[in-house]
Motif scaffolding. Structure first.
Motif, PDB file in Angstrom:
ATOM      1  N   LEU A  23       0.872  -1.180  -0.024  1.00 48.63           N
ATOM      2  CA  LEU A  23      -0.142  -0.156   0.166  1.00 48.63           C
ATOM      3  C   LEU A  23       0.739   1.313  -0.049  1.00 48.63           C
ATOM      4  CD1 LEU A  23      -2.729  -1.239   2.506  1.00 48.63           C
ATOM      5  CD2 LEU A  23      -2.971  -1.253  -0.034  1.00 48.63           C
ATOM      6  N   GLU A  24       1.993   1.355   0.779  1.00 48.89           N
ATOM      7  CA  GLU A  24       2.710   2.507   0.736  1.00 48.89           C
ATOM      8  C   GLU A  24       4.084   1.935   1.439  1.00 48.89           C
ATOM      9  OE1 GLU A  24       2.654   6.905   3.103  1.00 48.89           O
ATOM     10  OE2 GLU A  24       1.128   5.535   3.356  1.00 48.89           O
ATOM     11  N   THR A  25       5.152   2.698   0.882  1.00 49.37           N
ATOM     12  CA  THR A  25       6.496   2.531   1.460  1.00 49.37           C
ATOM     13  C   THR A  25       7.029   3.970   2.010  1.00 49.37           C
ATOM     14  OG1 THR A  25       6.961   1.011  -0.233  1.00 49.37           O
ATOM     15  CG2 THR A  25       8.864   2.018   0.717  1.00 49.37           C
ATOM     16  N   VAL A  26       7.744   3.919   3.225  1.00 45.76           N
ATOM     17  CA  VAL A  26       8.504   5.242   3.618  1.00 45.76           C
ATOM     18  C   VAL A  26       9.891   4.961   3.791  1.00 45.76           C
ATOM     19  CG1 VAL A  26       8.690   6.561   5.641  1.00 45.76           C
ATOM     20  CG2 VAL A  26       6.341   5.790   4.854  1.00 45.76           C
ATOM     21  N   VAL A  27      10.673   5.768   3.442  1.00 46.18           N
ATOM     22  CA  VAL A  27      12.159   5.764   3.446  1.00 46.18           C
ATOM     23  C   VAL A  27      12.650   6.711   4.340  1.00 46.18           C
ATOM     24  CG1 VAL A  27      14.139   5.979   1.884  1.00 46.18           C
ATOM     25  CG2 VAL A  27      12.127   4.914   0.886  1.00 46.18           C
ATOM     26  N   SER A  28      13.567   6.196   5.232  1.00 45.48           N
ATOM     27  CA  SER A  28      14.086   7.139   6.365  1.00 45.48           C
ATOM     28  C   SER A  28      15.338   7.940   5.741  1.00 45.48           C
ATOM     29  CB  SER A  28      14.616   6.418   7.440  1.00 45.48           C
ATOM     30  OG  SER A  28      15.735   5.942   7.161  1.00 45.48           O
ATOM     31  N   ARG A  29      15.642   9.172   6.432  1.00 50.49           N
ATOM     32  CA  ARG A  29      16.751   9.948   5.779  1.00 50.49           C
ATOM     33  C   ARG A  29      17.975   9.455   5.991  1.00 50.49           C
ATOM     34  NH1 ARG A  29      14.624  15.846   8.025  1.00 50.49           N
ATOM     35  NH2 ARG A  29      12.449  15.738   6.710  1.00 50.49           N
ATOM     36  N   GLY A  30      18.215   8.582   6.840  1.00 47.37           N
ATOM     37  CA  GLY A  30      19.575   7.884   6.971  1.00 47.37           C
ATOM     38  C   GLY A  30      19.458   6.641   7.669  1.00 47.37           C
ATOM     39  N   PRO A  31      20.622   5.794   7.835  1.00 49.42           N
ATOM     40  CA  PRO A  31      20.729   4.603   8.341  1.00 49.42           C
ATOM     41  C   PRO A  31      20.372   4.516   9.973  1.00 49.42           C
ATOM     42  CG  PRO A  31      22.831   5.190   7.907  1.00 49.42           C
ATOM     43  CD  PRO A  31      21.984   6.405   7.440  1.00 49.42           C
ATOM     44  N   VAL A  32      19.943   3.417  10.440  1.00 48.96           N
ATOM     45  CA  VAL A  32      19.984   3.428  11.834  1.00 48.96           C
ATOM     46  C   VAL A  32      21.294   3.358  12.345  1.00 48.96           C
ATOM     47  CG1 VAL A  32      19.304   1.984  13.855  1.00 48.96           C
ATOM     48  CG2 VAL A  32      17.802   2.204  11.772  1.00 48.96           C
ATOM     49  N   ARG A  33      21.534   4.092  13.672  1.00 46.87           N
ATOM     50  CA  ARG A  33      22.818   4.122  14.214  1.00 46.87           C
ATOM     51  C   ARG A  33      23.421   2.798  14.858  1.00 46.87           C
ATOM     52  NH1 ARG A  33      20.588   8.679  16.719  1.00 46.87           N
ATOM     53  NH2 ARG A  33      19.902   7.195  18.544  1.00 46.87           N
ATOM     54  N   THR A  34      24.610   2.616  14.669  1.00 49.88           N
ATOM     55  CA  THR A  34      25.046   1.152  15.324  1.00 49.88           C
ATOM     56  C   THR A  34      26.478   1.657  16.257  1.00 49.88           C
ATOM     57  OG1 THR A  34      24.826  -0.085  13.033  1.00 49.88           O
ATOM     58  CG2 THR A  34      26.485  -0.887  14.650  1.00 49.88           C
ATOM     59  N   GLY A  35      26.152   0.968  17.338  1.00 45.27           N
ATOM     60  CA  GLY A  35      27.197   1.673  18.727  1.00 45.27           C
ATOM     61  C   GLY A  35      27.639   0.181  19.206  1.00 45.27           C
TER      62      GLY A  35
END
Length: 360
Positions: free
Chosen positions: A58-70
């Motif tokens: 139905l819909e796709t959303v794209v984030s502005r950047g990757p998820v942080r890895t620590g």
């Protein structure tokens, strides 16, 4: 009286180095053995195979950047801060309904996914009332996107490279060890080999390519300064891979050094596919059955004939009985395919402690 039963949705998430993609889809039905092409973008197009899960995205959303890895791995808190509001907004725009299953594919899930495994089941249960959750390595969602739930082999190639095969009783992995220890034939591997040939030409050593030297200096500036500019960077694999199109262009123009680099890359890729198919690798299960399907997915395979021509030849030599097929979809389509099959009780892909973990 209500207007009918409450709508049921599934959620697919693709988390990688370039960002986070989230898809909301109608829950499907069927056996789920078809390819990722059975995921209908915008609700249009046929499902792949007569018994495929049919899923309307139905819909796709794209984030502005990757998820942080620590130090603790992938940041589950930031992941949830991105996913939960996005899914709530998409569900609202779709008119409301319930989430019946979720599949998350993440780069680094096997080694960096401890916080996701610890926190996501309870968080999704609290937010959506479902514990049907698949946590997968991105290689698995790439596989499901390309071949769905059919047995076969998928090679996912971009900056890195990994091959994954299954007979639906277990997984066979080849390479995917990163740009320092493996990823042979990948974009980073090809780019590094091309830059080495450029530096050989700069020094006057054998094996150099004047064409690659000219391309390298056009892209990066004087190559004598390249080591100092490259080594301190944390995104070295991506920088190396950025030179891959230049290698392909030189090969297409007839440069023998560049062509040789792509021929060797093709050999490495075919060897990874062979090992993942269970033939010729450590722990191999014997000869590959005729008709075994092999698919290639990822940006690496958009380089065209300079790579694909040698790859077809290498594959025919190493795996003469296999059938190369086009990838049905990308890793996000694979996540949706897995979520739909999990929600419908028809998931056939094998569970694995490092590659595909399920809660129900």
């Amino acid at each position: 009286m209500t207007g009918g039963p409450e709508r049921a949705f599934v959620v697919g998430v693709d988390s990688g180095g370039s960002g986070l993609r989230i898809a909301l889809a109608e829950a499907g039905s069927g056996t789920g053995s078809g390819a990722g092409a059975g995921v209908d973008e915008g609700g249009t197009g046929p499902a792949a195979g007569a018994d495929a899960v049919r899923v309307a995205v139905l819909e796709t959303v794209v984030s502005r950047g990757p998820v942080r890895t620590g130090p603790g791995g992938i940041d589950a808190g930031q992941f949830l801060d991105l996913v939960l509001p996005a899914v709530a907004a998409m569900t609202g725009r779709a008119g409301g309904g319930r989430i019946v299953a979720v599949a998350v594919g993440a780069a680094g899930m096997a080694t960096l996914g401890d916080r996701l495994r610890a926190e996501l089941p309870d968080a999704f249960a609290a937010a959506w009332g479902t514990r049907r959750l698949a946590l997968a390595a991105d290689a698995v969602t790439a596989y499901a996107g390309a071949l769905g739930q059919r047995p076969g082999v998928v090679v996912a190639g971009g900056t890195g490279l990994i091959a994954l095969g299954t007979d639906l009783s277990g997984w066979r992995r080849a390479d995917g060890w990163g740009h320092l220890l493996g990823d042979c034939g990948s974009g980073a591997w090809i780019g590094r080999a091309g830059l080495e040939a450029a530096l050989r030409a700069h020094d006057g050593r054998r094996g150099g390519s004047a064409a690659l030297l000219a391309r390298a200096e056009a892209r990066f500036g004087p190559v004598a300064g390249l080591p100092g500019a490259l080594y301190p960077r944390t995104d070295r694999p991506a920088v190396l891979a950025s030179f891959t199109p230049d290698v392909a262009a030189c090969a297409a123009a007839g440069d023998p050094v560049a062509a040789g680099i792509l021929e060797l890359a093709a050999r490495h890729i075919a060897e990874a596919a062979t090992a993942a198919a269970g033939s010729g690798g450590a722990g191999a299960g014997g000869a590959v059955a005729d008709g075994t399907e092999v698919a290639f997915t990822g940006g690496l395979f958009r380089l065209g004939e300079p790579l694909l021509g040698p790859l077809r030849a290498e594959l025919a030599a190493l795996l003469p009985g296999v059938r190369q097929v086009p990838a049905g979809g990308d890793p996000l389509a694979g996540a949706v395919t897995i979520a739909a099959a999990l929600g419908g009780g028809s998931l056939r892909l094998p569970e694995d402690v490092r590659l595909l973990q399920l809660t129900r």
